[in-house]
Design a protein around this motif. Structure first.
Motif, PDB file in Angstrom:
ATOM      1  N   MET A   1       0.849  -1.167   0.000  1.00  0.00           N
ATOM      2  CA  MET A   1       0.000   0.000   0.000  1.00  0.00           C
ATOM      3  C   MET A   1       0.889   1.222   0.000  1.00  0.00           C
ATOM      4  N   SER A   2       0.746   2.053  -1.002  1.00  0.00           N
ATOM      5  CA  SER A   2       1.625   3.202  -1.085  1.00  0.00           C
ATOM      6  C   SER A   2       0.930   4.470  -0.628  1.00  0.00           C
ATOM      7  N   VAL A   3       1.244   4.879   0.566  1.00  0.00           N
ATOM      8  CA  VAL A   3       0.711   6.125   1.096  1.00  0.00           C
ATOM      9  C   VAL A   3       1.246   7.279   0.259  1.00  0.00           C
ATOM     10  N   ARG A   4       2.516   7.194  -0.081  1.00  0.00           N
ATOM     11  CA  ARG A   4       3.171   8.261  -0.853  1.00  0.00           C
ATOM     12  C   ARG A   4       2.407   8.556  -2.143  1.00  0.00           C
ATOM     13  N   GLN A   5       2.180   7.533  -2.952  1.00  0.00           N
ATOM     14  CA  GLN A   5       1.493   7.737  -4.221  1.00  0.00           C
ATOM     15  C   GLN A   5       0.025   8.095  -4.004  1.00  0.00           C
ATOM     16  N   GLY A   6      -0.590   7.534  -2.980  1.00  0.00           N
ATOM     17  CA  GLY A   6      -1.973   7.873  -2.683  1.00  0.00           C
ATOM     18  C   GLY A   6      -2.133   9.347  -2.355  1.00  0.00           C
ATOM     19  N   LEU A   7      -1.228   9.890  -1.540  1.00  0.00           N
ATOM     20  CA  LEU A   7      -1.289  11.314  -1.208  1.00  0.00           C
ATOM     21  C   LEU A   7      -1.028  12.167  -2.442  1.00  0.00           C
ATOM     22  N   LEU A   8      -0.087  11.730  -3.274  1.00  0.00           N
ATOM     23  CA  LEU A   8       0.172  12.460  -4.525  1.00  0.00           C
ATOM     24  C   LEU A   8      -1.068  12.481  -5.413  1.00  0.00           C
ATOM     25  N   ALA A   9      -1.738  11.346  -5.529  1.00  0.00           N
ATOM     26  CA  ALA A   9      -2.941  11.272  -6.362  1.00  0.00           C
ATOM     27  C   ALA A   9      -4.009  12.225  -5.826  1.00  0.00           C
ATOM     28  N   LEU A  10      -4.148  12.308  -4.513  1.00  0.00           N
ATOM     29  CA  LEU A  10      -5.122  13.232  -3.927  1.00  0.00           C
ATOM     30  C   LEU A  10      -4.748  14.679  -4.204  1.00  0.00           C
ATOM     31  N   LEU A  11      -3.455  14.995  -4.099  1.00  0.00           N
ATOM     32  CA  LEU A  11      -3.008  16.359  -4.385  1.00  0.00           C
ATOM     33  C   LEU A  11      -3.179  16.706  -5.861  1.00  0.00           C
ATOM     34  N   GLY A  12      -3.251  15.690  -6.713  1.00  0.00           N
ATOM     35  CA  GLY A  12      -3.510  15.926  -8.130  1.00  0.00           C
ATOM     36  C   GLY A  12      -4.885  16.535  -8.357  1.00  0.00           C
ATOM     37  N   GLN A  13      -5.768  16.431  -7.377  1.00  0.00           N
ATOM     38  CA  GLN A  13      -7.108  17.009  -7.493  1.00  0.00           C
ATOM     39  C   GLN A  13      -7.164  18.439  -6.989  1.00  0.00           C
ATOM     40  N   GLY A  14      -6.108  18.869  -6.319  1.00  0.00           N
ATOM     41  CA  GLY A  14      -6.070  20.248  -5.826  1.00  0.00           C
ATOM     42  C   GLY A  14      -5.262  20.336  -4.548  1.00  0.00           C
ATOM     43  N   TRP A  33      -7.170   1.415   6.059  1.00  0.00           N
ATOM     44  CA  TRP A  33      -5.773   1.632   6.422  1.00  0.00           C
ATOM     45  C   TRP A  33      -5.653   3.021   7.030  1.00  0.00           C
ATOM     46  N   PRO A  34      -6.005   3.179   8.306  1.00  0.00           N
ATOM     47  CA  PRO A  34      -5.965   4.511   8.908  1.00  0.00           C
ATOM     48  C   PRO A  34      -4.559   5.085   8.896  1.00  0.00           C
ATOM     49  N   LEU A  35      -4.492   6.385   8.700  1.00  0.00           N
ATOM     50  CA  LEU A  35      -3.209   7.078   8.681  1.00  0.00           C
ATOM     51  C   LEU A  35      -3.060   7.929   9.930  1.00  0.00           C
ATOM     52  N   ASN A  36      -1.878   7.931  10.465  1.00  0.00           N
ATOM     53  CA  ASN A  36      -1.513   8.850  11.526  1.00  0.00           C
ATOM     54  C   ASN A  36      -1.174  10.170  10.841  1.00  0.00           C
ATOM     55  N   VAL A  37      -1.670  11.276  11.356  1.00  0.00           N
ATOM     56  CA  VAL A  37      -1.412  12.566  10.703  1.00  0.00           C
ATOM     57  C   VAL A  37       0.085  12.867  10.676  1.00  0.00           C
ATOM     58  N   GLY A  38       0.829  12.365  11.650  1.00  0.00           N
ATOM     59  CA  GLY A  38       2.283  12.525  11.628  1.00  0.00           C
ATOM     60  C   GLY A  38       2.902  11.850  10.418  1.00  0.00           C
ATOM     61  N   GLN A  39       2.367  10.678  10.060  1.00  0.00           N
ATOM     62  CA  GLN A  39       2.837   9.964   8.867  1.00  0.00           C
ATOM     63  C   GLN A  39       2.552  10.790   7.616  1.00  0.00           C
ATOM     64  N   VAL A  40       1.404  11.452   7.589  1.00  0.00           N
ATOM     65  CA  VAL A  40       1.052  12.285   6.437  1.00  0.00           C
ATOM     66  C   VAL A  40       2.056  13.418   6.296  1.00  0.00           C
ATOM     67  N   TYR A  41       2.352  14.123   7.395  1.00  0.00           N
ATOM     68  CA  TYR A  41       3.270  15.249   7.316  1.00  0.00           C
ATOM     69  C   TYR A  41       4.704  14.807   7.023  1.00  0.00           C
ATOM     70  N   THR A  42       5.099  13.659   7.556  1.00  0.00           N
ATOM     71  CA  THR A  42       6.426  13.131   7.232  1.00  0.00           C
ATOM     72  C   THR A  42       6.507  12.807   5.749  1.00  0.00           C
ATOM     73  N   THR A  43       5.455  12.203   5.218  1.00  0.00           N
ATOM     74  CA  THR A  43       5.423  11.864   3.787  1.00  0.00           C
ATOM     75  C   THR A  43       5.437  13.139   2.946  1.00  0.00           C
ATOM     76  N   LEU A  44       4.674  14.149   3.348  1.00  0.00           N
ATOM     77  CA  LEU A  44       4.672  15.421   2.619  1.00  0.00           C
ATOM     78  C   LEU A  44       6.072  16.043   2.592  1.00  0.00           C
ATOM     79  N   ALA A  45       6.783  15.973   3.714  1.00  0.00           N
ATOM     80  CA  ALA A  45       8.146  16.523   3.767  1.00  0.00           C
ATOM     81  C   ALA A  45       9.050  15.790   2.778  1.00  0.00           C
ATOM     82  N   ARG A  46       8.905  14.469   2.695  1.00  0.00           N
ATOM     83  CA  ARG A  46       9.723  13.702   1.744  1.00  0.00           C
ATOM     84  C   ARG A  46       9.332  14.011   0.306  1.00  0.00           C
ATOM     85  N   LEU A  47       8.026  14.148   0.056  1.00  0.00           N
ATOM     86  CA  LEU A  47       7.566  14.493  -1.297  1.00  0.00           C
ATOM     87  C   LEU A  47       8.097  15.863  -1.706  1.00  0.00           C
ATOM     88  N   GLU A  48       8.128  16.793  -0.757  1.00  0.00           N
ATOM     89  CA  GLU A  48       8.676  18.123  -1.047  1.00  0.00           C
ATOM     90  C   GLU A  48      10.180  18.024  -1.317  1.00  0.00           C
TER      91      GLU A  48
END
Length: 196
Positions: A1-14, A33-48
């Motif tokens: 399960m790729s959280v990274r690509q999933g978040l990217l796909a969501l950001l593709g909508q705006g 697959w619940p996400l911890n908000v810390g995981q989201v922000y860590t992933t965003l930092a890596r994507l940036e």
């Protein structure tokens, strides 16, 4: 399960901020697959860091908003068009548990298999009930949730079949194992106890 690509796909909508991304991710996957908000922000930092997203200011309430870059859009297109590789399967906790149970003395492997089968059948029943309720909806989010539920149902059904196979294999292995005579003491001709 790729959280990274999933978040990217969501950001593709705006553009969105972390809590929005987490809520959207969980809504679209039925919170399977619940996400911890810390995981989201860590992933965003890596994507940036990797140039796939960039800051887009804030939402007026102090939430840092991110937007996808052109490189990020290319990554999403590649993700959707590339099959999921099965050459490096993820670790399967149940397979590891059974492999250990077979090799660790004193473990009742049949009880482990039967306990898991009961739990999996209960989960399968729960998924089936959820599917019946979700099928009543008509939105794309209902469809997304139905696809996730279908995956869970098929995985549970496959797990039950695999557990049946494991039990049959264990029974065959036990039947093929040579019977060993228990060691018992027998009287020796001189009155001492001797081994057979």
């Amino acid at each position: 399960m790729s959280v990274r690509q999933g978040l990217l796909a969501l950001l593709g909508q705006g553009p969105m901020y972390g809590y929005q991304l987490r809520a959207e991710f969980e809504t679209r996957t039925g919170a399977t697959w619940p996400l911890n908000v810390g995981q989201v922000y860590t992933t965003l930092a890596r994507l940036e860091r990797d140039g796939l997203v960039e800051p887009a200011g804030d939402d007026g309430d102090g939430h840092a908003v991110y937007r996808i870059t052109d490189t990020g859009r290319t990554e999403v297109v590649t993700w959707f068009s590339t099959p999921v590789s099965r050459t490096s399967p993820p670790r399967d906790e149940l397979a590891i548990k059974l492999a250990m149970a077979v090799t660790v003395p004193g473990v009742d492997v049949r009880a482990v298999v039967q306990g898991q089968r009961s739990a999996t059948v209960r989960a399968l029943q729960d998924y089936t009930r959820l599917k019946a309720r979700a099928a009543e909806g008509s939105t794309t989010q209902d469809l997304a949730w139905l696809l996730v539920l279908d995956s869970l149902v098929f995985a549970a059904e496959a797990e039950v079949r695999w557990l049946d196979h494991c039990e049959a294999r264990l029974a065959r292995a036990a039947a093929d194992r040579p019977a060993t005579a228990p060691l018992t003491a027998v009287p020796a001709t001189d009155g001492r106890m001797a081994r057979p």
